[in-house]
Write a protein that holds these residues in place. Sequence first.
Motif, PDB file in Angstrom:
ATOM      1  N   SER A 150       0.816  -1.215   0.000  1.00  0.00           N
ATOM      2  CA  SER A 150       0.000   0.000   0.000  1.00  0.00           C
ATOM      3  C   SER A 150       0.850   1.265   0.000  1.00  0.00           C
ATOM      4  CB  SER A 150      -0.899   0.036   1.224  1.00  0.00           C
ATOM      5  OG  SER A 150      -1.719  -1.085   1.236  1.00  0.00           O
ATOM      6  N   PRO A 157      -4.200  -2.254  -3.084  1.00  0.00           N
ATOM      7  CA  PRO A 157      -5.589  -2.314  -3.559  1.00  0.00           C
ATOM      8  C   PRO A 157      -6.224  -0.946  -3.756  1.00  0.00           C
ATOM      9  CG  PRO A 157      -5.422  -3.134  -1.308  1.00  0.00           C
ATOM     10  CD  PRO A 157      -4.032  -2.933  -1.790  1.00  0.00           C
ATOM     11  N   LEU A 158      -5.726   0.037  -3.033  1.00  0.00           N
ATOM     12  CA  LEU A 158      -6.307   1.379  -3.150  1.00  0.00           C
ATOM     13  C   LEU A 158      -5.833   2.068  -4.426  1.00  0.00           C
ATOM     14  CD1 LEU A 158      -8.176   2.956  -1.400  1.00  0.00           C
ATOM     15  CD2 LEU A 158      -6.213   4.021  -0.314  1.00  0.00           C
ATOM     16  N   LYS A 161      -3.493   7.768  -6.099  1.00  0.00           N
ATOM     17  CA  LYS A 161      -4.387   8.917  -6.027  1.00  0.00           C
ATOM     18  C   LYS A 161      -3.579  10.171  -6.242  1.00  0.00           C
ATOM     19  CE  LYS A 161      -3.944   9.860  -1.194  1.00  0.00           C
ATOM     20  NZ  LYS A 161      -3.651  11.294  -1.288  1.00  0.00           N
ATOM     21  N   TYR A 234      -6.780   8.122 -19.170  1.00  0.00           N
ATOM     22  CA  TYR A 234      -7.829   7.828 -18.201  1.00  0.00           C
ATOM     23  C   TYR A 234      -7.363   8.171 -16.787  1.00  0.00           C
ATOM     24  CZ  TYR A 234     -11.036   4.896 -15.489  1.00  0.00           C
ATOM     25  OH  TYR A 234     -11.950   4.432 -14.581  1.00  0.00           O
ATOM     26  N   LEU A 237      -7.289  11.736 -16.142  1.00  0.00           N
ATOM     27  CA  LEU A 237      -8.630  12.328 -16.137  1.00  0.00           C
ATOM     28  C   LEU A 237      -9.299  12.066 -14.797  1.00  0.00           C
ATOM     29  CD1 LEU A 237     -11.134  13.589 -17.500  1.00  0.00           C
ATOM     30  CD2 LEU A 237     -11.696  11.317 -18.347  1.00  0.00           C
ATOM     31  N   ARG A 238      -9.259  10.790 -14.375  1.00  0.00           N
ATOM     32  CA  ARG A 238      -9.937  10.400 -13.127  1.00  0.00           C
ATOM     33  C   ARG A 238      -9.158  10.853 -11.901  1.00  0.00           C
ATOM     34  NH1 ARG A 238     -13.883   9.021 -15.784  1.00  0.00           N
ATOM     35  NH2 ARG A 238     -14.328  11.087 -15.049  1.00  0.00           N
ATOM     36  N   THR A 239      -7.876  10.985 -12.018  1.00  0.00           N
ATOM     37  CA  THR A 239      -6.922  11.356 -10.961  1.00  0.00           C
ATOM     38  C   THR A 239      -6.736  10.293  -9.876  1.00  0.00           C
ATOM     39  OG1 THR A 239      -8.406  12.530  -9.457  1.00  0.00           O
ATOM     40  CG2 THR A 239      -7.472  13.805 -11.279  1.00  0.00           C
ATOM     41  N   THR A 240      -7.571   9.281  -9.867  1.00  0.00           N
ATOM     42  CA  THR A 240      -7.256   8.136  -9.012  1.00  0.00           C
ATOM     43  C   THR A 240      -7.484   6.887  -9.846  1.00  0.00           C
ATOM     44  OG1 THR A 240      -9.528   8.003  -8.260  1.00  0.00           O
ATOM     45  CG2 THR A 240      -8.001   9.131  -6.818  1.00  0.00           C
ATOM     46  N   SER A 242      -7.386   2.472  -9.478  1.00  0.00           N
ATOM     47  CA  SER A 242      -7.174   1.339  -8.585  1.00  0.00           C
ATOM     48  C   SER A 242      -7.304   0.057  -9.392  1.00  0.00           C
ATOM     49  CB  SER A 242      -8.191   1.361  -7.448  1.00  0.00           C
ATOM     50  OG  SER A 242      -9.479   1.284  -7.991  1.00  0.00           O
ATOM     51  N   GLY A 245     -10.514  -1.338 -10.961  1.00  0.00           N
ATOM     52  CA  GLY A 245     -11.138  -0.656 -12.091  1.00  0.00           C
ATOM     53  C   GLY A 245     -10.730  -1.245 -13.430  1.00  0.00           C
TER      54      GLY A 245
END
Lengths: 322, 364, 257, 234, 307
Positions: A150, A157-158, A161, A234, A237-240, A242, A245
């Motif tokens: 992490s 898994p996160l 970001k 992508y 654009l999304r900025t996070t 994981s 997704g």
Amino acid sequence: MKRYTAQIALIVALAVSMGISFASDSMDAYYLDIALNVGINIILAVSLNLVNGHTGQFSLGHAAFMAVGAYGASIFTLEASQKLIPLLGGPSAFANGTAFCIALVLGGLCAAICGWLVGMPSLRLRGDYLAIVTLGFNEIVRVILQNTDSEGPFGGPLGLKGIPPHTTFFWVFAFAAVCIYVVASMVNSTYGRGFLAVRDDEVAAGSMGINTVRYKVTAFVTGSFFAGLAGGLYAHLRTTISPSGFDFLKSFDIVVIVILGGMGSTAGVIAAAILLTVLNEFLRDFEQYRMIIFSLLLIIMMIVRPQGLLPSLPFFNRKKSA
Amino acid sequence: AVGLSSCKGKKEDENTIVIGEVASLTGGTANFGQSSHNGTQMAVDEINAAGGLLGKQISLVTEDDQSKNGEAGIVAKKLISRSKIKALLGEVSSSKSLEMAPIAQAAGVPMISPASTNAKVTEAGDYVFRICFIDPFQGTVGSIFSLSKGWKKVAILTDSKEDYSVGLSDAFRKHFSTNGGTVVAEQSYGKGDKDFKAQLTAIKGAAPDAIFASGYYNEVALIAVQARELGITVPLVGGDGWDGPSLLEVGGKAMEGCYYSNHFSNEDKSPAIQEFVKKYEAKHGTKPDAMAALGYDSAMILFDSIKRANSVEGPALRDAIAATKDYSGITGKITLDAQRNAKKPAVILTVKDGKVVYTETIAP
Amino acid sequence: MSAGLELKDVTIRFGGLKAVGDLSFSVAPGELVGLIGPNGAGKTTVFNLITGVYTPTSGQIHFEGTPVPGKKPHEITRMGIARTFQNIRLFSSLSVLDNVRAAMMTHLKRGIIHSLSRGPVYHREEAAIEKDAIELLDIFGLANRCDANSKSLNYGDQRRLEIVRALATKPKLLLLDEPAAGMNPSEKDDLMQLIRFIKERYNLAVLLVEHDMKVVMGICQRIAVIEYGCKIAEGTPKEIQCDPRVIEAYLGVTVES
Amino acid sequence: MLEVKDLYVSYGAIKALHGVSLNVPKGSIVTLIGANGAGKSTTLRALSGLVKSTGSITYEGQQIGGLAPHKIVSRSLCHVPEGRMVFANLTVKENLAMGAYLQRDKGWIAKQTDYVFHLFPRLKERENQAAGTMSGGEQQMLAIGRALLSNPKFLMLDEPSLGIAPLLVKSIFERIVEINREQGLTILLVEQNANLALDVSSYGYVLETGKILLEGPSAELKANPKVQEAYLGA
Amino acid sequence: MEQFVQQLLNGLFQGSIYALIALGYTMVYGVLRFINFAHGDVFMLGAFTAFGLHKLLAGTLAALPWPVSLVIILLASMALCAALGILIEFLAYRPLRNRPRLNVLITAIGVSLFIEYTGQLAFGADQRPFPELIPRTAIASTGGLTISVAQVIVLVTTLLLLFGLRMIVMKTKMGLAMRALSLNPTASTLMGVNNSVVISFTFGLGSALAAAGGILYASLYPSIEPFMGIQPGLKAFIAAVLGGIGNIPGAALGGLIIGITETLVKGYGQYIGIKPGYSEGVAFVILILILVFKPSGLLGKVEREKV
Ligand SMILES: Nc1ncnc2c1ncn2[C@@H]1O[C@H](COP(=O)(O)OP(=O)(O)OP(=O)(O)O)[C@@H](O)[C@H]1O
Ligand SMILES: Nc1ncnc2c1ncn2[C@@H]1O[C@H](COP(=O)(O)OP(=O)(O)OP(=O)(O)O)[C@@H](O)[C@H]1O
Ligand SMILES: [Mg+2]
Ligand SMILES: [Mg+2]
């Protein structure tokens, strides 16, 4: 002049996306987001179509390459961009843009390398066997990313970001245009007819002097490259991002676009990318009924238009033979 | 199931304040999303019945993210730019809140997450809040509790697909092993798995005093059942992810004597809580779980802040939320700290005679 | 003899079945050789061995002095060997013209980057290829079907297109597997003319598998006969027709040519 | 036995048959000849229900036009299609068993199988080989043998000599005549080898671009100079 | 050592449930040549049907010994799901006959999504406890090893179905027609086969097998929810491919291999540096390794194409 329509179209597309990009600040953020999604889906679907539609290989793992590109580009942006930008002449629009472009291309290259590594051994598999192997690769990528530390560069898994929102209208549609141009001109040339020949009959293609392995790998690697690029776009654009997704269901989404558009039809696939992305937003208001409606539409669409939205419509018109 | 929210697409007018909510109403984690949505909706209905706020009615616009990563960000944008929301509630899951947070921050719309316990969520900026405790705290609580029970050898079983579970386990491990305990076995699985025999057999071999199972109730219930089948009798310990109606339905006898930390206990005798439980039960037919309570509290704290700010403008509302102090919610006394996290005690619950009962409270 | 095609003691087994056994024969440049034999004698298998679809269990195959086994089919094609298929294998989703053009890809001097550039050189090359393709199609009377889908051609035309496509790879040796199958006698006559014509025009060596004796006897300079994968006779059409073993195994009666 | 009137078939935009009429009397061998693309195979496909057609097809006094192929087969019409269509991954034995799919009499099946093996000894040799790996001619034998196992009363053969060695072609044609004579089987034969076809048949039709151009007793057709020039390669 | 044996047993039972689901998968694939992604969802419906029937018939069943009520519920659910499978085929797949297989694949994805989300609407998102149709009591055994009644029943059922199915496919006329149809549908109608009937039969049988799988699965892991079919469906699919798609013993073998390897990796992977979290990917790694060396699966026949 007619011979150069393709190049001219490309340049016009680039110029127009640049123009719209300048105006995009005043656009509604949500609509802009949809537009960018459309563009990213176009890149994903057109590139997958090179593999699944034109070359007849059945890949179910496009999201994995997207993931590799997304992580590659994001990590570059997060870790290296700050050092790179001063070297490019300080934080200026140009330097930032160049750094972003490098990140995207790097992400694409990472994906392309993965594509090569996966493609070399597995492309001798046929049909559904290839499908399941690519699907497997997709899941393996996800599992590996999920099991990273992490605190490490991949974020476990996160995921990642705080990726800067560099993705603009220009970048998305410039790359979409390039992707379309590359795929369409690859396929619509004597060299590229090899892709179609491989799809129709591998044994005959081999006997006509076509190096089937090379073609399949070329298609796969090119497809992966653009998937990686789309992944980078992508992510920024999304900025996070994981790992979950990018599971195989995401790959399914792209396959659905390709088949709905009409396998091997670039124009159809673009139309389907637009249609499905917009439809997805439109169906939001139906909440729990949304996926039910979507799935029914999918089934009905396959029954009434099995050949896809715009079947066999070649992107560049072939010169009529004498 | 949840009904279609009636206020879909309702535009802002001078008589309403539009609040946005992102929840997973469908897909893999729909159970959490639906619970928290029910709680939130209840809060909205109550406040509207009481005459609304600032002389206006509250209109809640809920968007479903289908439990998919990547969707929460889009719908947050949609809520902000299309529905012109004044504040954003949600999401339960941290990875989705992490998508929404930068968007809310950039748009200057205050966001309150009811139940995202990952530490990073509120790091996005000064517009992002949460009203629950964070993973490290809960992991630590688990460890403190285990040590207090005198368990020196504990095995950890983590859901490696869920950042939540990984976070809890990390915190547990750190605290437990620096305070005299030994982690004798570490195993993991992925959300959606059904067979845990392999992990449990390995754990059994390590003969622990307890098993810290940091995942969600769907799997924990099956883990308990299979552990008992394999002859493992030691208690399981976990976090608020255990809170769900089917924990006991599925886990049954296997859950007896297990412990978990939570935001609140619906067994709590305090009148406020009992009233909430009664109202919720009347409306939805089930007892509220922690997600419902947190959803309710998050909305109520927002309304309280609007009242105090006497405004719904971003900066004023943000400051009012940040100033929340000793708010008495269903899930305890809530005070937001400088990191915009709630400092709250956790309750420890245990399963006894097929019922979840309150054991003790552990303060931060 | 280093020119042309040479098979020496070639054997291939499928499990217990010896489909071709110790077969030796050769085709000189510019020569038209027939390969005949009963059904299941191993003729198609010989083609598959020459074109790299199968690798021989033992024995050698040389083309212009270079060993063939071990090479991939496309490499062998690039050496100058082209074939048609007994079970028609056209590129079914491509048009007639594109079937031919796809086979011309072998002659491209430049690769993929080139087709991306779409510059003047590219266009010139494309135009030349199209011209060549149409010219070939024209020889076989298919030029007016350029835009038709290859699947919609009738059986006979599909066979002709197979030949055109093989020719498009500019081979030195052309392997034809039952090209006249499914044609009526007068169509077969036309086909014989065409085979002679292209052989002269493109200076080809041809190895022909065919069950129609009129065709075989009519155009072949030399004929090899195999049975159960082994050569039982070889010689001029005249000699073959009178060979008692061939008559017994294959022809039944002497055919009038 | 079989009467066809005004048969029309099109493949999408392509009109393959425009108004074909023919008549096959019980117990006869009738042949259909014509150039490539004339529509011979299409005619057979229409008769066995594989393609949609308009017009009337009467078999033993009953309309069979528009029936599904398997319904037509169950009335003892059997079609050996162009391109053989053997079941590639099934063994020779299993392919033959498929031929006897509608037959219930085990004894008859066994007897008929022996007969087919007697006709084509190669099939017996290769009983357990996957049909797809057989040579072209071997597959053709299998296709014919398979058809014989369906106990047809009316057999449609599409180019049975395709890819068959001369010696065997002769023997296949001898068998066709033999079956016709001994078992009273009615046969509609499509053949490129028009000489042979006209030799064994009693009546012939000449098909040209989807229409019947000529018809008549086989001997007459064979003597017709136009036919000789166009189809017999004289 | 005892632990190792227990792990092997765990793997065996885990594998046999994969095998059970894979059987139906592989049969439908073998005949229709398309990946029926909705198989896992019919599996889910099977479990829910049993759940519903059990509720409905609770009074009647309580009086019967458990094996009887198990058989009643099992057969009734299988029949219902078979009918459903036939219906699905009729509505969604039949209009696509003779269309490219990929279209059918998309339809299958559509059907799968439809069942999942309709299921979520109808049954709710939360998991439900599955009734104890088979006692989950352990069959006490020596040396601390535990095996439950349910596990034994699953294993036995898998074996029975394996042999039964193989008999049907290899020895009966219907089976022959199924195989012929898969190779060449045109030719099979020319042999008098009513393709529609065969396809309906295949779907019905496949769905009944899926339902049986769902019920036994839910008996082992007693919680059911609308998305429960996805993961086992995927695993079963891998098992089917691993064994050689369309090959029935292959599917069973594939299921066992995946079950056992997964279990061993979970149990012992840590000691060789494989995190237990990776066990999710293990099935795929095995799959890829095997396919690279044996491109048509373990028992799959090389589909040698005659050129
Ligand atoms: N892949 C294979 N596996 C097993 N047997 C094979 C294979 N390929 C060919 N055979 C066998 O080898 C023999 C030779 O086949 P081949 O196709 O070469 O015959 P052919 O001479 O071309 O016959 P035809 O004139 O009928 O086309 C046949 O008996 C065939 O069954
Ligand atoms: N599937 C198809 N799609 C489109 N056109 C077709 C199709 N099949 C046949 N045709 C066309 O229909 C016409 C008749 O074809 P058919 O196969 O019946 O001819 P034939 O007389 O059997 O010829 P051959 O001797 O070559 O077998 C031809 O022009 C052919 O191109
Ligand atoms: Mg041959
Ligand atoms: Mg024909």
